[in-house]
Write a protein that holds these residues in place. Structure first.
Motif, PDB file in Angstrom:
ATOM      1  N   VAL A  69       0.806  -1.210   0.000  1.00 52.53           N
ATOM      2  CA  VAL A  69       0.000   0.000   0.000  1.00 52.53           C
ATOM      3  C   VAL A  69       0.841   1.262   0.000  1.00 52.53           C
ATOM      4  O   VAL A  69       0.321   2.360   0.003  1.00 52.53           O
ATOM      5  CB  VAL A  69      -0.962   0.031   1.209  1.00 52.53           C
ATOM      6  N   LEU A  82      -1.245  -2.332   7.056  1.00 52.62           N
ATOM      7  CA  LEU A  82      -1.167  -3.628   6.391  1.00 52.62           C
ATOM      8  C   LEU A  82       0.229  -4.211   6.532  1.00 52.62           C
ATOM      9  O   LEU A  82       0.407  -5.419   6.681  1.00 52.62           O
ATOM     10  CB  LEU A  82      -1.538  -3.493   4.902  1.00 52.62           C
ATOM     11  N   ASP A  85       0.474  -5.837   9.799  1.00 53.78           N
ATOM     12  CA  ASP A  85      -0.234  -7.128   9.761  1.00 53.78           C
ATOM     13  C   ASP A  85       0.586  -8.189   9.044  1.00 53.78           C
ATOM     14  O   ASP A  85       0.698  -9.323   9.500  1.00 53.78           O
ATOM     15  CB  ASP A  85      -1.574  -6.973   9.036  1.00 53.78           C
ATOM     16  N   ARG A  88       3.425  -9.379  11.045  1.00 51.73           N
ATOM     17  CA  ARG A  88       2.935 -10.291  12.088  1.00 51.73           C
ATOM     18  C   ARG A  88       2.755 -11.687  11.524  1.00 51.73           C
ATOM     19  O   ARG A  88       3.122 -12.687  12.143  1.00 51.73           O
ATOM     20  CB  ARG A  88       1.631  -9.723  12.641  1.00 51.73           C
ATOM     21  N   GLU A  89       2.187 -11.774  10.307  1.00 52.03           N
ATOM     22  CA  GLU A  89       2.001 -13.083   9.670  1.00 52.03           C
ATOM     23  C   GLU A  89       3.341 -13.761   9.433  1.00 52.03           C
ATOM     24  O   GLU A  89       3.516 -14.946   9.721  1.00 52.03           O
ATOM     25  CB  GLU A  89       1.300 -12.931   8.314  1.00 52.03           C
ATOM     26  N   ARG A 110      -1.132 -15.108  -2.351  1.00 50.54           N
ATOM     27  CA  ARG A 110      -2.215 -14.194  -2.010  1.00 50.54           C
ATOM     28  C   ARG A 110      -2.153 -12.867  -2.759  1.00 50.54           C
ATOM     29  O   ARG A 110      -3.188 -12.297  -3.073  1.00 50.54           O
ATOM     30  CB  ARG A 110      -2.187 -13.887  -0.505  1.00 50.54           C
ATOM     31  N   TYR A 111      -0.943 -12.390  -3.025  1.00 44.84           N
ATOM     32  CA  TYR A 111      -0.809 -11.069  -3.617  1.00 44.84           C
ATOM     33  C   TYR A 111      -0.113 -11.055  -4.975  1.00 44.84           C
ATOM     34  O   TYR A 111      -0.008 -10.018  -5.604  1.00 44.84           O
ATOM     35  CB  TYR A 111      -0.057 -10.135  -2.655  1.00 44.84           C
TER      36      TYR A 111
ATOM     37  N   LYS B 100     -10.938  -5.177   9.942  1.00 45.49           N
ATOM     38  CA  LYS B 100     -10.171  -4.385  10.915  1.00 45.49           C
ATOM     39  C   LYS B 100     -10.963  -3.177  11.411  1.00 45.49           C
ATOM     40  O   LYS B 100     -10.474  -2.043  11.354  1.00 45.49           O
ATOM     41  CB  LYS B 100      -8.858  -3.930  10.299  1.00 45.49           C
ATOM     42  N   ASP B 144      -8.625  -8.919  13.218  1.00 43.92           N
ATOM     43  CA  ASP B 144      -7.173  -8.772  13.073  1.00 43.92           C
ATOM     44  C   ASP B 144      -6.716  -8.815  11.612  1.00 43.92           C
ATOM     45  O   ASP B 144      -5.541  -8.737  11.340  1.00 43.92           O
ATOM     46  CB  ASP B 144      -6.433  -9.823  13.905  1.00 43.92           C
ATOM     47  N   GLY B 145      -7.656  -8.938  10.685  1.00 42.99           N
ATOM     48  CA  GLY B 145      -7.286  -8.843   9.276  1.00 42.99           C
ATOM     49  C   GLY B 145      -6.703 -10.099   8.678  1.00 42.99           C
ATOM     50  O   GLY B 145      -6.282 -10.098   7.516  1.00 42.99           O
ATOM     51  N   ARG B 146      -6.674 -11.194   9.418  1.00 39.63           N
ATOM     52  CA  ARG B 146      -6.021 -12.402   8.880  1.00 39.63           C
ATOM     53  C   ARG B 146      -6.793 -13.011   7.736  1.00 39.63           C
ATOM     54  O   ARG B 146      -6.204 -13.494   6.770  1.00 39.63           O
ATOM     55  CB  ARG B 146      -5.847 -13.431   9.991  1.00 39.63           C
ATOM     56  N   GLY B 148      -8.652 -11.359   5.755  1.00 40.55           N
ATOM     57  CA  GLY B 148      -8.395 -10.434   4.655  1.00 40.55           C
ATOM     58  C   GLY B 148      -7.101 -10.762   3.943  1.00 40.55           C
ATOM     59  O   GLY B 148      -7.041 -10.797   2.707  1.00 40.55           O
ATOM     60  N   ILE B 149      -6.067 -11.040   4.719  1.00 38.56           N
ATOM     61  CA  ILE B 149      -4.781 -11.387   4.113  1.00 38.56           C
ATOM     62  C   ILE B 149      -4.912 -12.643   3.277  1.00 38.56           C
ATOM     63  O   ILE B 149      -4.377 -12.737   2.176  1.00 38.56           O
ATOM     64  CB  ILE B 149      -3.696 -11.547   5.200  1.00 38.56           C
ATOM     65  N   ASN B 150      -5.657 -13.630   3.794  1.00 39.11           N
ATOM     66  CA  ASN B 150      -5.833 -14.864   3.024  1.00 39.11           C
ATOM     67  C   ASN B 150      -6.539 -14.617   1.708  1.00 39.11           C
ATOM     68  O   ASN B 150      -6.341 -15.354   0.749  1.00 39.11           O
ATOM     69  CB  ASN B 150      -6.619 -15.883   3.842  1.00 39.11           C
ATOM     70  N   GLY B 152      -6.108 -11.870   0.055  1.00 39.07           N
ATOM     71  CA  GLY B 152      -5.318 -10.922  -0.725  1.00 39.07           C
ATOM     72  C   GLY B 152      -5.859  -9.510  -0.662  1.00 39.07           C
ATOM     73  O   GLY B 152      -5.665  -8.724  -1.577  1.00 39.07           O
ATOM     74  N   VAL B 153      -6.509  -9.177   0.444  1.00 42.81           N
ATOM     75  CA  VAL B 153      -7.035  -7.824   0.594  1.00 42.81           C
ATOM     76  C   VAL B 153      -5.877  -6.887   0.906  1.00 42.81           C
ATOM     77  O   VAL B 153      -5.061  -7.172   1.775  1.00 42.81           O
ATOM     78  CB  VAL B 153      -8.067  -7.769   1.750  1.00 42.81           C
ATOM     79  N   TYR B 154      -5.788  -5.784   0.186  1.00 42.91           N
ATOM     80  CA  TYR B 154      -4.755  -4.809   0.544  1.00 42.91           C
ATOM     81  C   TYR B 154      -5.326  -3.413   0.714  1.00 42.91           C
ATOM     82  O   TYR B 154      -4.623  -2.468   1.040  1.00 42.91           O
ATOM     83  CB  TYR B 154      -3.608  -4.811  -0.474  1.00 42.91           C
TER      84      TYR B 154
END
Lengths: 174, 225, 671
Positions: A69, A82, A85, A88-89, A110-111, B100, B144-146, B148-150, B152-154
């Motif tokens: 971002v 982000l 986050d 953290r992952e 994922r990205y 979040k 916690d956005g996890r 979302g991460i799975n 691919g949310v950015y």
């Protein structure tokens, strides 16, 4: 005389033994106090991260990952939410014993490839990785050809001059 | 007197200009999703209404929209009326992902417990939905956005279209507009519904390279009670 | 009212620039001496008008005239006045005005210092520069006008971005732009020469000092940018291979190749076509950089706010300028003569190899910067190319360049003898080996990269010292060219040593510190004494006091004061790091967030950065070298006194000992 010497020696040995033990004791105390972080460095700052080893590995991996971002910042240095986050992952993946490659696949699945600052070497990026090298080889090749061609001209001109000098000498001899 | 080799710089330059020209029309910050045509990552999250956890498996057999939103998101306000109208008109269910909702600034005074986070998130979301309308069948809370991460949310908002077999078939980044819904989403919805009724399997082999490992293998499920 | 006058002046300057671009050139085509003679006065007039517009905008900033849109967007009444002035180039519109102002500076300089150049050449050169000015002025007036009014006027400005409120902003852009814009002079000379069909040593000799001065500014500008990022961003990085940074590095690499190639053309009449191409490329890369930074085509922390309309304009302009130059090149270049021949081992060979390597390096940087765009344009996906790529590809290309700096400076023109060069390689070779091993042992660890980096830097440095000392011992005069070369090479060597040192031996710690806590890096102890609140003109801040001691000693060698500033105009806090610079290292402390806990604690980032000061010292040496070389007597005399002859005898084939470039030569000339 001998008895006095003998006693002296015994006293010396005794003193030495006592001193050695005292020193050993002191040494052990010193050693234990050093290893407990409470003594000399009573005010030594603690690392910000809970686990510096994991953190060091995180920084290593994150430096080659892109913050999605931000305007072109690495995951290691970005302060975006982000980024926090994602770090953290990655931290939890490191603690779970995943390898660097597995962590990278996690993010790429994922990205996409966008998240890698070091592009994967695959047919799509052959031009990127091998291009400069090929250009260099080509450039050096043309350079060599050019120099050889110019050097040949030089030889030819001086060869002629030598011939002409010969003729001149011949003429002069007459 | 134009020798071929002296034209090379010009030719290379013109090729470059063409690329730069095309580049002007592209958005360098838009990241296409590698999850298209792969299985939507599973999860179990608490719902807004608190009626127990929700998992996308519950929607197998239906074509549905998964919309990422939050009350702190300004662009979401832009797209919300569009979603509300869409939900009323078409029969496509929309599931919301409250992403979040609790921000770092909420924890300025001190860390919050999970319970207090959930209740604050619910309170804020209900108020917001009351004010702006509620297009969602239900909304799940990804604190916690996890999840979302799975997925691919950015950024927020983002919207996914998921088919009857649970595969992600389309992703839209940014607020949805009526044009996007009309020209891209609805035609695909019809196609997917037709697909489902004729029992044909979707073509999922295409983007296998983009998703080498199933996200599900890394995604823990959150059974938040 | 004044603002409108400024605006009007800018419009007038566009008209004058167009005239400047057309009339003298028409005069050349029609052999009309009168028209040709208008070039100089037109250039000076054009610049005066732009200068007036520039001054008007400065006044608007200093007076905090928020009825001007641009001023209201980038300034604030509480802003300290140096930053009010510098804010003029803090945004897109103003920075373009700066660009066009500096272009006027260069054009006027060319107009004033070319008294001995043939009038038709002057006409051509200034015409080209006039055309470039016209393009930029048109761009400003149609898409990026800084004089637009805001009605009703804002009561307060939005303030300059806090990141820019720093001495770096005052000096970095002007220096950098002087470099970018300066490349237009070499470009104009090249185009003029192509047009006239006169690509000769005279052209090369005229181009060289101008290119050297522009290169010097560019070096300084890039160095300043690096230094600024280092101390301003708060986490010690100084080069990120960001697209905007790359946009400044590429012209620099090509300009370096150009300077060296001009040497050959000037001395031997060789490589003319290649030199011309480099001159075109250097300025083209400047223009490309302008495009990349302002069009929104690439993401970068440095990019200005993007606008596709602006992007299209610049792209069209770029296509026209570079496209026509390369067409002219393709048409005329085949007709230039090849110049004198050269042996396989000769100074020319080294300089040509330098060109090939630097050009390849430039291509690598360009490829890395544009690859994501190319792949995206082809709809093949989105990928990123970052420091890992550039570090892997760029560094190996520079290794041979640096290595060759030593034999290259020693080799004679046309035909060098290995027996003549070898004696001067022995000392640097062994000294560098000892230095490299010794330094890496002292620093703590070694690997191939460290040893090679230290070796290369020392190799060039020792050779430079040796060559200067030899010359002094011989009692030979040291010209500006010679000293300049040695200093510039030495400067680069110092930078190489700095890079090797800092990248391999820096230490960073992220710690939580309460009052009284300390952390130790290398032999330095950093102790937090306290944190207090302070007020600035337009911000309030938390300032920490960190005392630094070294080793066993109790005496405080330095007190550092990192701050976390909260500007009134922005919600994001700004970190102001505190740095202690020594000869061998920097000690760097950055204050982070306050942490929750029973006792107050703060997150602090502490760095030990060895060799960083060498980076800046090296850049300064390069700048000094560039200045010395630019103002060599050879260039000054004919330009200022009008004596053309002195220039002429420095031509082909003469291996004279009073030539400042080659070294160390016996006084007998070659046959």
């Amino acid at each position: 005389m001998k008895i006095a010497d003998h006693f002296k020696t015994r006293w010396l040995a005794h003193t030495l033994r006592k001193s050695a033990r005292a020193l050993l004791g002191l040494g052990l105390i010193y050693f234990f106090m050093q290893s407990s972080s409470l003594w000399v460095h009573a005010d030594e700052a603690k690392p910000l991260a809970e686990d510096p080893v994991v953190e060091a590995r995180l920084v290593d991996i994150a430096q080659e990952l892109r913050c999605l971002v931000c305007q072109n910042e690495s995951l290691a240095s970005s302060r975006a939410d982000l980024a926090d986050d994602l770090r953290r992952e990655v931290r939890s993946l490191i603690k779970a014993g995943k390898s660097d490659d597995e962590i990278r696949s996690f993010l790429v699945s994922r990205y996409g490839d966008f998240v890698l600052y070091r592009p994967k070497i695959k047919p799509l990026t052959y031009g990127l990785w091998f291009g400069p090298f090929l250009v260099l080889i080509l450039g050096l090749f043309f350079l060599y050809q050019h120099l050889k061609a110019r050097a040949v001209t030089e030889q030819q001109t001086s060869a002629l001059t030598a011939e002409e000098r010969e003729r001149l000498r011949a003429i002069l001899k007459e | 007197m134009i020798q071929k080799k002296f034209l090379i710089p010009l030719v290379l330059f013109l090729v470059l200009v063409v690329f730069l020209g095309v580049g002007l029309r592209r958005d360098p910050k838009e990241i296409p999703s590698p999850l298209i045509n792969t299985a939507a990552p599973d999860f179990e999250l608490p719902t807004l209404k608190g009626e127990g956890n929700f998992s996308p498996k519950a929607y197998l057999g239906r074509v549905w929209l998964f919309n990422v939103w939050a009350t702190w998101c300004v662009s979401c306000r832009e797209e919300h009326p569009v979603l509300v109208a869409f939900a009323k008109r078409e029969g496509v269910p929309i599931v919301g992902l409250s992403y979040k909702e609790i921000q770092p600034s909420d924890e300025d005074k001190g860390p919050m417990s999970l319970e207090s986070k959930l209740s604050l998130a619910r309170a804020r979301s209900f108020e917001w939905l009351k004010k702006h309308g509620d297009p969602y069948q239900l909304s799940v809370l990804d604190l916690d956005g996890r999840v979302g991460i799975n997925y691919g949310v950015y950024g927020v908002p983002e919207t996914y279209l998921i088919d009857t077999k649970g595969f992600i078939r389309y992703k839209h980044i940014g607020p949805v507009t009526p044009e996007v819904l009309a020209q891209e989403v609805m035609p695909l919805v019809h196609e997917l519904q037709k697909e489902a009724s004729t029992n044909s399997w979707p073509n999922t082999s295409r983007n296998a390279e983009l998703a080498p490992s199933t996200p599900q293998s890394f995604a823990p499920s959150y059974a938040l009670k | 009212m004044l603002v409108e006058l400024g605006h009007f002046a800018l419009i007038l300057s566009l008209l004058v620039a167009i005239t400047q671009g057309v009339l003298p050139l028409a005069g050349v085509l029609k052999s009309n001496a009168l028209w040709q003679s208008t070039a100089r006065p037109l250039a000076l007039l054009q610049w005066s008008l732009v200068a007036f517009a520039f001054a008007v905008l400065e006044v608007a900033f200093l007076q905090s005239d928020f009825s001007v849109v641009y001023v209201s967007e980038h300034s604030n009444s509480l802003l300290p006045w140096p930053y009010k002035m510098a804010a003029l180039w803090g945004g897109h519109e103003g920075s373009l005005l700066l660009w066009v102002f500096l272009l006027g500076v260069w054009s006027s300089a060319v107009a004033m210092f070319s008294k001995t150049l043939a009038q038709d050449m002057v006409a051509r050169v200034l015409s080209v520069m006039g055309m470039i000015s016209s393009g930029f002025l048109l761009f400003i007036l149609t898409t990026s006008n800084p004089f637009l009014r805001l009605l009703p006027a804002a009561s307060e400005g939005q303030d300059l971005n806090p990141l820019l409120q720093d001495p770096g902003l005052v000096i970095h852009p002007p220096m950098l732009y002087m470099g970018y814009v300066g490349m237009s002079v070499a470009f104009a000379f090249a185009i003029a020469a192509l047009m006239a069909g006169r690509l000769d040593t005279v052209w090369a000799r005229w181009s060289r000092p101008w290119t050297l001065v522009a290169w010097t500014f560019l070096t300084f500008g890039i160095g300043l940018g690096s230094w600024w990022a280092y101390y301003e961003l708060g986490w010690g990085g100084w080069w990120f291979w960001d697209p905007v940074e790359n946009a400044s590095l590429m012209p620099w690499l090509v300009a370096t190749a150009l300077i060296h190639s001009l040497m050959v053309t000037e001395k031997r009449g060789s490589f003319k076509a290649w030199t011309v191409l480099l001159a075109i490329a250097a300025f083209s890369l400047s223009l490309l950089g302008t495009f990349l930074v302002r069009s929104g085509v690439l993401t970068s922390v440095h990019a200005f706010a993007s606008d596709p309309a602006r992007g299209i304009f610049i792209l069209v302009f770029l296509a026209l300028v570079v496209g026509s130059s390369l067409t002219l090149f393709a048409w005329r270049a085949p007709t230039v003569s090849l110049g004198s021949p050269m042996g396989l081992l000769s100074r020319e060979t080294f300089l040509l190899a330098n060109s090939v390597l630097l050009s390849t390096a430039t291509l690598a940087v360009l490829l890395g910067t544009l690859y994501p765009l190319i792949i995206d344009a082809l709809k093949l996906g989105k990928l990123s190319v970052g420091p890992p790529y550039f570090n892997v590809v760029f560094a190996p290309l520079m290794v041979p360049v640096i290595f060759m700096m030593v034999p290259g400076a020693l080799a004679r023109w046309r035909q060098a003898q290995w027996s003549q060069i070898k004696p001067f390689l022995i000392l640097p070779f062994f000294a560098a080996t000892i230095f490299s091993l010794g330094l890496s042992l002292w620093m703590g660890h070694q690997d191939a990269g460290i040893l090679l980096g230290f070796w290369l830097g020392a190799w060039v440095a020792f050779a430079s010292f040796q060559q200067i000392a030899w010359r002094a011992k011989q009692g030979l005069r040291m010209s500006g060219s010679f000293l300049g070369m040695q200093l510039a090479h030495l400067g680069l060597a110092v930078v190489v040593l700095g890079v090797t040192g800092v990248k391999n031996f820096e230490i960073e710690r992220d710690v939580r510190m309460g009052v009284g806590d300390q952390v130790t890096l290398a032999q330095y102890h950093f102790k937090l004494i306290g944190v207090k609140e302070v007020r600035g003109p337009n911000y309030k801040a938390l300032r920490a006091q960190v005392d630094v001691t070294k080793g066993e000693s109790e005496s405080v060698i330095k007190t550092l004061a990192p701050e976390k500033r909260y500007y009134l105009s922005s919600t994001m806090p700004m970190t102001e790091a505190s740095i202690d610079s020594g000869f061998m290292q920097d000690l760097y402390v950055s204050l982070g967030d306050v942490l929750n806990g029973d006792t107050p604690q703060w997150s602090m980032r502490v760095y030990y950065k060895p060799f960083v000061p060498w980076l800046w010292a090296g850049v300064l040496l390069m700048v000094l070298g560039g200045l010395l070389a630019s103002f060599d007597k050879r260039y000054r005399a004919p330009i200022l006194s009008g004596d053309k002859e002195e220039g002429a005898d420095q031509s082909l084939g003469r291996e004279s000992s009073h030539n400042g470039d080659s070294l160390p030569v016996a006084s007998t000339p070659l046959a």
